[in-house]
Scaffold this motif. Sequence first.
Motif, PDB file in Angstrom:
ATOM      1  N   PRO A 159      51.781  65.053  39.331  1.00 30.03           N
ATOM      2  CA  PRO A 159      50.157  65.494  39.701  1.00 30.03           C
ATOM      3  C   PRO A 159      49.308  64.487  39.305  1.00 30.03           C
ATOM      4  CG  PRO A 159      51.024  66.549  37.651  1.00 30.03           C
ATOM      5  CD  PRO A 159      52.142  66.002  38.234  1.00 30.03           C
ATOM      6  N   THR A 160      49.626  63.383  38.494  1.00 32.40           N
ATOM      7  CA  THR A 160      48.747  62.233  38.409  1.00 32.40           C
ATOM      8  C   THR A 160      48.675  61.434  39.956  1.00 32.40           C
ATOM      9  OG1 THR A 160      49.353  61.505  35.920  1.00 32.40           O
ATOM     10  CG2 THR A 160      48.366  59.907  37.380  1.00 32.40           C
ATOM     11  N   ALA A 161      49.874  61.192  40.289  1.00 31.96           N
ATOM     12  CA  ALA A 161      49.839  60.607  41.978  1.00 31.96           C
ATOM     13  C   ALA A 161      48.970  61.451  43.018  1.00 31.96           C
ATOM     14  CB  ALA A 161      51.334  60.353  42.141  1.00 31.96           C
ATOM     15  N   ALA A 162      49.239  63.039  42.766  1.00 31.14           N
ATOM     16  CA  ALA A 162      48.651  63.754  43.779  1.00 31.14           C
ATOM     17  C   ALA A 162      47.090  63.600  43.558  1.00 31.14           C
ATOM     18  CB  ALA A 162      49.104  65.176  43.566  1.00 31.14           C
ATOM     19  N   GLY A 163      46.591  63.529  42.417  1.00 31.21           N
ATOM     20  CA  GLY A 163      45.180  63.539  42.289  1.00 31.21           C
ATOM     21  C   GLY A 163      44.768  62.093  42.562  1.00 31.21           C
ATOM     22  N   VAL A 164      45.432  61.142  42.324  1.00 35.28           N
ATOM     23  CA  VAL A 164      45.008  59.911  42.823  1.00 35.28           C
ATOM     24  C   VAL A 164      44.790  59.572  44.271  1.00 35.28           C
ATOM     25  CG1 VAL A 164      45.460  57.395  42.836  1.00 35.28           C
ATOM     26  CG2 VAL A 164      45.748  58.464  40.724  1.00 35.28           C
ATOM     27  N   LEU A 165      45.829  60.536  44.998  1.00 35.38           N
ATOM     28  CA  LEU A 165      45.309  60.662  46.519  1.00 35.38           C
ATOM     29  C   LEU A 165      44.515  61.492  46.863  1.00 35.38           C
ATOM     30  CD1 LEU A 165      49.096  60.901  47.386  1.00 35.38           C
ATOM     31  CD2 LEU A 165      47.891  59.013  47.947  1.00 35.38           C
ATOM     32  N   TYR A 166      43.986  62.237  46.157  1.00 36.90           N
ATOM     33  CA  TYR A 166      42.791  63.032  46.569  1.00 36.90           C
ATOM     34  C   TYR A 166      41.540  62.096  46.305  1.00 36.90           C
ATOM     35  CZ  TYR A 166      45.137  67.547  46.941  1.00 36.90           C
ATOM     36  OH  TYR A 166      45.650  68.530  47.325  1.00 36.90           O
ATOM     37  N   GLY A 167      41.591  61.479  45.096  1.00 35.76           N
ATOM     38  CA  GLY A 167      40.669  60.532  44.810  1.00 35.76           C
ATOM     39  C   GLY A 167      40.410  59.331  46.055  1.00 35.76           C
ATOM     40  N   ILE A 168      41.551  58.870  46.322  1.00 34.96           N
ATOM     41  CA  ILE A 168      41.513  57.780  47.540  1.00 34.96           C
ATOM     42  C   ILE A 168      40.687  58.657  48.963  1.00 34.96           C
ATOM     43  CG2 ILE A 168      42.865  56.476  49.302  1.00 34.96           C
ATOM     44  CD1 ILE A 168      44.761  56.066  46.924  1.00 34.96           C
ATOM     45  N   LYS A 169      41.306  59.825  49.085  1.00 33.52           N
ATOM     46  CA  LYS A 169      40.714  60.624  50.238  1.00 33.52           C
ATOM     47  C   LYS A 169      39.145  60.757  50.353  1.00 33.52           C
ATOM     48  CE  LYS A 169      44.708  63.403  51.663  1.00 33.52           C
ATOM     49  NZ  LYS A 169      45.265  64.655  51.755  1.00 33.52           N
ATOM     50  N   GLY A 304      45.129  64.121  37.013  1.00 34.03           N
ATOM     51  CA  GLY A 304      46.183  65.136  37.264  1.00 34.03           C
ATOM     52  C   GLY A 304      47.172  65.368  36.197  1.00 34.03           C
ATOM     53  N   GLY A 305      47.568  64.286  35.544  1.00 33.01           N
ATOM     54  CA  GLY A 305      48.567  64.256  34.397  1.00 33.01           C
ATOM     55  C   GLY A 305      48.165  65.202  33.409  1.00 33.01           C
ATOM     56  N   LEU A 306      46.757  64.923  32.784  1.00 28.59           N
ATOM     57  CA  LEU A 306      46.178  65.544  32.022  1.00 28.59           C
ATOM     58  C   LEU A 306      46.016  66.968  32.452  1.00 28.59           C
ATOM     59  CD1 LEU A 306      44.119  66.205  29.392  1.00 28.59           C
ATOM     60  CD2 LEU A 306      42.172  65.658  30.854  1.00 28.59           C
ATOM     61  N   ILE A 307      45.518  67.438  33.554  1.00 27.36           N
ATOM     62  CA  ILE A 307      45.626  68.876  34.028  1.00 27.36           C
ATOM     63  C   ILE A 307      46.675  69.553  33.866  1.00 27.36           C
ATOM     64  CG2 ILE A 307      45.265  70.155  35.975  1.00 27.36           C
ATOM     65  CD1 ILE A 307      42.984  68.150  36.963  1.00 27.36           C
ATOM     66  N   LYS A 324      44.337  73.132  40.554  1.00 27.77           N
ATOM     67  CA  LYS A 324      43.300  72.282  39.712  1.00 27.77           C
ATOM     68  C   LYS A 324      43.039  71.170  40.048  1.00 27.77           C
ATOM     69  CE  LYS A 324      43.753  75.250  35.412  1.00 27.77           C
ATOM     70  NZ  LYS A 324      44.437  75.173  34.153  1.00 27.77           N
ATOM     71  N   THR A 325      44.325  70.197  40.275  1.00 29.83           N
ATOM     72  CA  THR A 325      44.288  68.840  40.752  1.00 29.83           C
ATOM     73  C   THR A 325      43.238  68.668  41.854  1.00 29.83           C
ATOM     74  OG1 THR A 325      46.107  68.756  39.833  1.00 29.83           O
ATOM     75  CG2 THR A 325      45.528  66.887  41.284  1.00 29.83           C
ATOM     76  N   LYS A 326      43.274  69.677  42.993  1.00 25.60           N
ATOM     77  CA  LYS A 326      42.662  69.368  44.281  1.00 25.60           C
ATOM     78  C   LYS A 326      41.338  69.070  43.867  1.00 25.60           C
ATOM     79  CE  LYS A 326      45.096  71.635  47.614  1.00 25.60           C
ATOM     80  NZ  LYS A 326      45.438  72.866  48.154  1.00 25.60           N
ATOM     81  N   HIS A 327      40.720  69.674  42.988  1.00 24.34           N
ATOM     82  CA  HIS A 327      39.102  69.671  42.551  1.00 24.34           C
ATOM     83  C   HIS A 327      38.769  68.176  42.234  1.00 24.34           C
ATOM     84  CE1 HIS A 327      38.295  73.857  42.351  1.00 24.34           C
ATOM     85  NE2 HIS A 327      39.298  73.964  41.322  1.00 24.34           N
TER      86      HIS A 327
END
Length: 380
Positions: A159-169, A304-307, A324-327
């Motif tokens: 989820p950390t990596a998934a969250g970073v990709l949302y941040g990049i987007k 994402g990892g914390l979430i 939740k990570t999508k937020h």
Amino acid sequence: MKITEKLSITRDFELFDKMSEHEQVVFCNDPSTGLRAIIAIHNTTLGPALGGCRMQPYTSVDEALEDVLRLSKGMTYKCAAADVDFGGGKAVIIGDPTTDKTPELFRAFGQFVNSLGGRFFTGTDMGTNMDDFIHAMKETNFVNGLPEAYGGGGDSSIPTAAGVLYGIKATNQVLYGKDDLGGLVYAVQGLGKVGFKIASSLLEEGAHLIVSDINEESLKAIEEIATKTLGTVKIVAKEDIYSQQADMFVPCAFGGIINDNTIAQFQVKAIAGSANNQLLHESHGKMLQEKGILYAPDYIVNSGGLIQVADELYGTNHERVLAKTKHIYDAILEVFKQAEISGLSTMESANKMCEKKIEVRGKRNGFYTASVKPKWSFRN
Ligand SMILES: NC(=O)C1=CN([C@@H]2O[C@H](COP(=O)(O)OP(=O)(O)OC[C@H]3O[C@@H](n4cnc5c(N)ncnc54)[C@H](O)[C@@H]3O)[C@@H](O)[C@H]2O)C=CC1
Ligand SMILES: O=C(O)CCC(=O)C(=O)O
């Protein structure tokens, strides 16, 4: 001699000055296992402190203390931004993760965590992994980020990596008016648990990567992945990653990498990555703003990892974690918007939003302590 001069030693409050923003710092010493650790609890207004445990061959107590104080403060903001009911904490174990780990050392660490009675929850960070916490959890329930086979949420770097990709987007949305990942050039520092997953996803979207790592195997592995995608990879020496001409710098190794020296070298339009505490000082956020580099605050992008580990206490549910990570996408857009309105740097703007949240909650909550009735209580 005046009595105040005789007692001058009592005026040395250097340690308390260093931890002046923190609630509690615990030094853990167990000679029989060789455990030397520091647990820092920064703020428990939003709930018990939560933060991973880093193991590193720190060369002095000061170095370890500085790291744990900085990281635990970052967790307070990360928890506020991610809207989880936890406060900020972190732990460091002084030792070489490749040679100094034993099951007994992690059990001893677990006992110290337990002694805090639920004021501090911990799990993996750089230098520690889920296996270490299988030992620690035999001594305490205040561990999260456990393998699924042990009732945990599993690898939190996913989820950390998934969250970073949302941040990049979200960053691409502001830069280019569309949130596609492909076609752009990213300079990625560090291909570890998180960085490798981000780099692989970017390649799958047809991105062009410039990468650095000190681990030759990871470099070879990412080249191999590139051959199966429309993306490309160029490897550069670790000291050259900062001066690459790219759309975005994606730091996924260590903290403090945004500083006077690197800001002078950056030729990117934006920065978004997983590393904790990327800005050496908060003023470096302002310097990025002045140079026209859009900065996505680290503790939102990498939450994402914390979430996942916070969510684990409700029982493992990957779908809920992903939702939740999508937020993170909206949270980054909101920070960019507030920064533009206020003229503050994006980091100042994010900090302000988190501080406001903590202040409001602080009116009703303060210091977290498990509700244990004192033995001598005679009220009921
Ligand atoms: N794992 C997680 O879920 C989370 C990680 N983070 C942060 O993200 C960063 C990366 O974490 P992980 O991937 O878990 O750690 P990791 O230890 O798996 O990966 C770090 C990578 O950086 C590389 N590296 C070390 N020195 C380097 C240098 N000078 N130049 C280039 N590469 C170098 C290492 O070889 C390794 O591949 C850390 O700052 C961590 O605190 C933040 C939130 C959650
Ligand atoms: O990701 C984790 O395992 C715990 C959360 C944490 O320590 C972090 O986000 O830095």
